[in-house]
Design an enzyme around this catalytic site. Sequence first.
Site, PDB file in Angstrom:
ATOM      1  N   GLY A  56       0.825  -1.144  -0.010  1.00 23.51           N
ATOM      2  CA  GLY A  56       0.119  -0.103  -0.041  1.00 23.51           C
ATOM      3  C   GLY A  56       1.027   1.072  -0.159  1.00 23.51           C
ATOM      4  N   GLN A  61       2.879  10.200   1.389  1.00 24.97           N
ATOM      5  CA  GLN A  61       4.170   9.413   1.215  1.00 24.97           C
ATOM      6  C   GLN A  61       5.228   9.780   0.246  1.00 24.97           C
ATOM      7  OE1 GLN A  61       2.114   5.127   2.279  1.00 24.97           O
ATOM      8  NE2 GLN A  61       4.153   5.151   3.360  1.00 24.97           N
ATOM      9  N   CYS A 105       5.614  -0.041   7.553  1.00 27.98           N
ATOM     10  CA  CYS A 105       5.281   1.262   6.480  1.00 27.98           C
ATOM     11  C   CYS A 105       6.403   1.657   5.819  1.00 27.98           C
ATOM     12  CB  CYS A 105       4.900   2.414   7.495  1.00 27.98           C
ATOM     13  SG  CYS A 105       4.317   4.012   6.643  1.00 27.98           S
ATOM     14  N   LEU A 106       6.348   1.895   4.598  1.00 28.26           N
ATOM     15  CA  LEU A 106       7.182   2.336   3.686  1.00 28.26           C
ATOM     16  C   LEU A 106       8.163   3.728   4.009  1.00 28.26           C
ATOM     17  CD1 LEU A 106       5.795   1.409   0.137  1.00 28.26           C
ATOM     18  CD2 LEU A 106       7.301   0.185   1.529  1.00 28.26           C
ATOM     19  N   HIS A 147      -4.783   1.520   7.148  1.00 27.27           N
ATOM     20  CA  HIS A 147      -3.555   2.027   7.237  1.00 27.27           C
ATOM     21  C   HIS A 147      -3.276   3.143   6.374  1.00 27.27           C
ATOM     22  CE1 HIS A 147       1.072   1.584   7.977  1.00 27.27           C
ATOM     23  NE2 HIS A 147       1.023   2.197   6.814  1.00 27.27           N
ATOM     24  N   GLU A 148      -3.510   2.875   4.977  1.00 25.76           N
ATOM     25  CA  GLU A 148      -3.416   3.810   3.906  1.00 25.76           C
ATOM     26  C   GLU A 148      -4.287   5.122   4.184  1.00 25.76           C
ATOM     27  OE1 GLU A 148      -0.668   3.736   2.544  1.00 25.76           O
ATOM     28  OE2 GLU A 148      -0.417   1.721   3.108  1.00 25.76           O
ATOM     29  N   HIS A 151      -3.093   7.449   6.419  1.00 28.23           N
ATOM     30  CA  HIS A 151      -2.152   8.413   6.005  1.00 28.23           C
ATOM     31  C   HIS A 151      -2.763   9.623   5.635  1.00 28.23           C
ATOM     32  CE1 HIS A 151       1.868   6.525   6.289  1.00 28.23           C
ATOM     33  NE2 HIS A 151       1.527   5.609   5.935  1.00 28.23           N
TER      34      HIS A 151
END
Length: 183
Positions: A56, A61, A105-106, A147-148, A151
Amino acid sequence: MGGAFAYISVMTVHPILIHPDPRLKSLAKPIDDLSDELRVLADDMLQTMYHAPGIGLAAPQIGRLQRLIVLDCVKGEGMAPRPLAMFNPEILAASDELNTYEEGCLSIPEQYGEVVRPAEVTVRWIDRDGVEQQEDFGGLWATCVQHEIDHLDGRLFIDYLKPLRRQMITRKMQKLKRELARK
């Protein structure tokens, strides 16, 4: 040339912001008009997510404060991918039943923490063709979409952790950013 070959898009892999970065804590703006530029951005985000690799990615991000997320939680060997681009996603309903997943998380590389979220959610969004979609998600898909969407609201998975653990991860990320800046 005509047909399918008339338009060739070159995918771009964008750099992913590392926590702490104020853009990761900012509220993303709703998308009013679904333009070709935004469709290309969604394609680029999918390419960036797969390249990372991740399941994701949210527009903040990569420094774009717009309500756009991409995800693909198909992980089985030999299974066809299911890339989704969601413009203006919103959770309409969430189950009382909860699931705990070890999330990463990225934007917070190589750091993980157990997060408790609703086990199932109903999400509404606009797809890349401008059509409103609605779907029920469970399991890893439910965790990932929540989660996304977090963000987009300036919230990170570490915000669900105990303060001491959150501070420790933030210090590690500050150190990582200093090391990357030296390179």
